[in-house]
Motif scaffolding. Structure first.
Motif, short mmCIF file in Angstrom:
data_model
loop_
_atom_site.label_atom_id
_atom_site.label_comp_id
_atom_site.label_asym_id
_atom_site.label_seq_id
_atom_site.Cartn_x
_atom_site.Cartn_y
_atom_site.Cartn_z
N ASN A 49 -8.61 -2.29 34.77
CA ASN A 49 -8.54 -2.55 33.33
C ASN A 49 -7.10 -2.72 32.86
O ASN A 49 -6.81 -2.51 31.68
N LEU A 50 -6.24 -3.13 33.76
CA LEU A 50 -4.83 -3.32 33.43
C LEU A 50 -4.64 -4.32 32.29
O LEU A 50 -3.73 -4.18 31.47
N ASN A 51 -5.52 -5.32 32.22
CA ASN A 51 -5.39 -6.37 31.20
C ASN A 51 -6.50 -6.31 30.14
O ASN A 51 -6.72 -7.28 29.42
N THR A 52 -7.18 -5.17 30.06
CA THR A 52 -8.24 -5.01 29.05
C THR A 52 -7.62 -4.55 27.73
O THR A 52 -6.87 -3.58 27.70
N ASN A 53 -7.93 -5.27 26.66
CA ASN A 53 -7.36 -4.94 25.35
C ASN A 53 -7.62 -3.49 24.97
O ASN A 53 -8.77 -3.02 25.03
N ALA A 54 -6.57 -2.78 24.58
CA ALA A 54 -6.64 -1.42 24.03
C ALA A 54 -7.28 -0.41 24.97
O ALA A 54 -7.70 0.66 24.53
#
Length: 277
Positions: free
Chosen positions: A28-33
């Motif tokens: 989830n490194l690039n998952t918003n918030a």
């Protein structure tokens, strides 16, 4: 079986569980918030000492002795887990339907088929029904509709402006009042007395215990909403990779301890016992 075997088994299971947490953070490194998760490793004895007053038996009784085993109570276990609620980086997007919350413990309220859920991911869209929605199609609740589960209807042809408190204004071009911004609605922004009770349920959403719903506060002036921005994940790739390497090394060390117990210590004990017999 040697007492050290119990400790090694508990240690390797604990590190496998920690590895799952780290892997999920990296995914989830690039998952918003997204808020990174972490675990607290302890042992049963620590938990027993913290909660022994709540047990039906006192620790000085013979019956209570079954709760204390010096060989097993030192076995490592995951005694607690938590989400790190620190803010992620605010990234500008120039999209009028993107929103970020610049303070901790603030959430958007979302209506889902399972009930009201909460998120910090403000990447919204206008759905086919004209309602402000998440990309999964769940309606974003209005401030006035937080209890009645009412969403926010928006003309897709209008220009949308939202202030730092979530008040929503629209400008409609093809009208006699073209260019004038009129307040249309307000986005519900909520806070919780005990944010640790928030539980991740997938799709970047949280749930809060129904019996504790009085802990939820409808914030009227949060002064924290930023239009045209998205909060990024607070996962630090370098930190997580360091944790990943550390965990893999511990798994390798525990594996060697298990192998030593099975292949060397047990064999030696059996041979010596057999010789004495």
């Amino acid at each position: 079986m040697q007492n050290g075997y119990y400790g090694a088994v508990g240690g390797i299971v604990t590190q496998f569980n920690r590895l799952d947490t780290i892997s999920n953070n990296l995914a989830n490194l690039n998952t918003n918030a997204f808020k990174r998760d972490d675990v607290i490793i302890g042992d049963y004895l620590r938990i027993y000492q913290a909660y022994q007053q709540e047990l039906p038996l006192k620790n000085h009784t013979k019956e209570a002795a079954k709760f204390v085993n010096r060989a097993l109570d030192r076995v490592p276990i995951i005694s607690d887990s938590y989400s790190d609620q620190r803010l992620g980086v605010m990234m500008p997007t120039q999209n009028s339907l993107d929103f970020a919350l610049s303070k901790e413990n603030l959430f958007f309220a979302i209506q889902t088929p399972q009930g009201v859920r909460y998120t910090r991911d403000g990447a919204f869209v206008i759905g086919d029904d004209g309602m402000l929605s998440t990309k999964e199609g769940y309606h974003v609740l209005s401030r006035a509709g937080l209890e009645t589960e009412e969403g926010i209807l928006i003309d897709p042809q209008s220009q949308i402006e939202v202030d730092t408190n979530g008040n929503l204004y629209v400008r409609v071009a093809d009208t006699e009042n073209a260019g004038e911004a009129t307040q249309n609605n307000a986005i519900a922004i909520v806070s919780f007395t005990n944010p640790r009770l928030l539980k991740k349920v997938g799709q970047n959403l949280y749930t809060y215990p129904e019996e504790k719903i009085d802990d939820r506060t409808n914030i009227l002036t949060p002064s924290a909403l930023r239009q045209g921005f998205l909060e990024k994940s607070n996962v630090n790739a370098v930190v997580e990779m360091t944790n990943l390497i550390e965990t893999n090394r511990l798994v390798d060390m525990y594996s060697k301890v298990l192998k030593t117990h099975m292949d060397e210590l047990n064999s030696e004990a059996i041979n010596k016992l057999a010789t004495r017999a």
